[in-house]
Motif scaffolding. Structure first.
Motif, PDB file in Angstrom:
ATOM      1  N   THR A   1      19.011   5.665   4.081  1.00  0.00           N
ATOM      2  CA  THR A   1      19.925   6.604   3.180  1.00  0.00           C
ATOM      3  C   THR A   1      20.648   7.210   3.892  1.00  0.00           C
ATOM      4  O   THR A   1      21.603   7.892   3.576  1.00  0.00           O
TER       5      THR A   1
ATOM      6  N   PRO B   1      26.867   6.292  -3.599  1.00  0.00           N
ATOM      7  CA  PRO B   1      27.014   7.778  -3.964  1.00  0.00           C
ATOM      8  C   PRO B   1      25.580   9.141  -3.303  1.00  0.00           C
ATOM      9  O   PRO B   1      24.960   8.442  -3.724  1.00  0.00           O
ATOM     10  N   MET B   2      25.708   9.777  -3.582  1.00  0.00           N
ATOM     11  CA  MET B   2      24.759  10.559  -3.278  1.00  0.00           C
ATOM     12  C   MET B   2      23.729  11.052  -4.043  1.00  0.00           C
ATOM     13  O   MET B   2      22.389  10.746  -3.911  1.00  0.00           O
ATOM     14  N   TRP B   3      23.951  10.636  -5.880  1.00  0.00           N
ATOM     15  CA  TRP B   3      23.358  10.677  -6.428  1.00  0.00           C
ATOM     16  C   TRP B   3      21.738   9.437  -6.310  1.00  0.00           C
ATOM     17  O   TRP B   3      20.908   9.084  -6.499  1.00  0.00           O
ATOM     18  N   ALA B   4      23.005   8.154  -5.947  1.00  0.00           N
ATOM     19  CA  ALA B   4      22.103   7.110  -5.288  1.00  0.00           C
ATOM     20  C   ALA B   4      20.911   7.468  -4.419  1.00  0.00           C
ATOM     21  O   ALA B   4      19.929   6.627  -4.440  1.00  0.00           O
ATOM     22  N   ARG B   5      21.614   8.072  -2.633  1.00  0.00           N
ATOM     23  CA  ARG B   5      20.888   7.935  -1.668  1.00  0.00           C
ATOM     24  C   ARG B   5      20.096   9.185  -2.262  1.00  0.00           C
ATOM     25  O   ARG B   5      18.507   8.414  -1.661  1.00  0.00           O
ATOM     26  N   ILE B   6      19.894   9.841  -2.663  1.00  0.00           N
ATOM     27  CA  ILE B   6      19.067  10.846  -3.475  1.00  0.00           C
ATOM     28  C   ILE B   6      18.151  10.089  -4.330  1.00  0.00           C
ATOM     29  O   ILE B   6      16.914  10.486  -3.882  1.00  0.00           O
ATOM     30  N   SER B   7      17.774   9.148  -4.985  1.00  0.00           N
ATOM     31  CA  SER B   7      17.451   8.568  -6.176  1.00  0.00           C
ATOM     32  C   SER B   7      16.693   7.461  -4.617  1.00  0.00           C
ATOM     33  O   SER B   7      15.142   7.737  -4.887  1.00  0.00           O
TER      34      SER B   7
END
Length: 218
Positions: free
Chosen positions: A26, A109-115
């Motif tokens: 990530t 995208p950050m949302w994908a990395r956080i997920s």
């Protein structure tokens, strides 16, 4: 020891290797237990899985020394310590495999990395809890924490926190000395510290007893 117990153990170790590797991919920071290996791999260009195996070998050597200090080393304990070496070799090969399979998502995208980070923390916690519950051979990261707890007279939880902090500090020092910056430490490291323990606790409260019964553990 029945075959189902061994299968549960093997599956848990694979899930743990997947979780740790996904955490790395990530690009948000690695788990503290492998942060030193990551920093060494980054500054040297060596393979991350190979450096992790070398680090785990150091953990095993330290366990043998510590156990020799706090108790009379019997054959059972020595076997449990030394069997962590072949376990580590297989475990880190799975890490290398997952590193090849899982793409570098650091540009997502950050949302994908956080997920994906949340998924990595969940897998790490489930894998750690599942393998420990089978009580066969501990992962060296868990084995060294238990050994330190026994030597210092600390609770396992406190020893885990202290050892994680030590690894994070050492990782930062290595990065600053050789790269002029901190490597491997980020929000993902903090989330892993807080989240993995919560996942382990949730595992024990929900499916832990059921899986232990299925594996024939009293």
């Amino acid at each position: 020891m029945n075959i189902l117990r061994i299968l549960f153990y093997a599956a848990a170790m694979v899930v743990l290797a997947f979780g740790l590797t996904l955490n790395v991919q990530t690009g948000l920071g690695v788990s503290p237990i492998i942060s030193v290996a990551y920093a060494v791999a980054e500054v040297s260009g060596l393979n991350f899985a190979d450096v992790t195996f070398a680090l785990y070998s150091v953990f095993v050597a330290a366990e043998v020394v510590i156990h020799s200090l706090i108790l009379r080393m019997d054959r059972v304990q020595l076997a449990k310590d030394l069997l962590q070496l072949p376990l580590s070799l297989v475990f880190t090969r799975f890490m290398a495999l997952f590193q090849m399979i899982i793409p570098d998502v650091s540009q997502f995208p950050m949302w994908a990395r956080i997920s994906l980070l949340i998924a990595a923390v969940a897998a790490t916690g489930i894998g750690a809890a599942g393998s420990l519950a089978m009580d066969i051979v501990p992962n060296p990261g868990d084995g060294i924490v238990n050994a330190i707890a026994g030597l210092a007279g600390w609770s396992v939880g406190f020893a885990k926190n202290a050892f994680d902090a030590f690894n994070v500090v050492l990782c930062c020092i290595i990065g600053l000395l050789f790269e002029g910056r901190v490597v491997g430490i980020g929000i993902g490291t903090l989330i892993a510290v807080a989240g993995v323990g919560r996942v382990i606790a949730l595992y024990k409260r929900t499916v832990g007893d059921m899986i232990a019964d299925a594996a024939g553990i009293a």
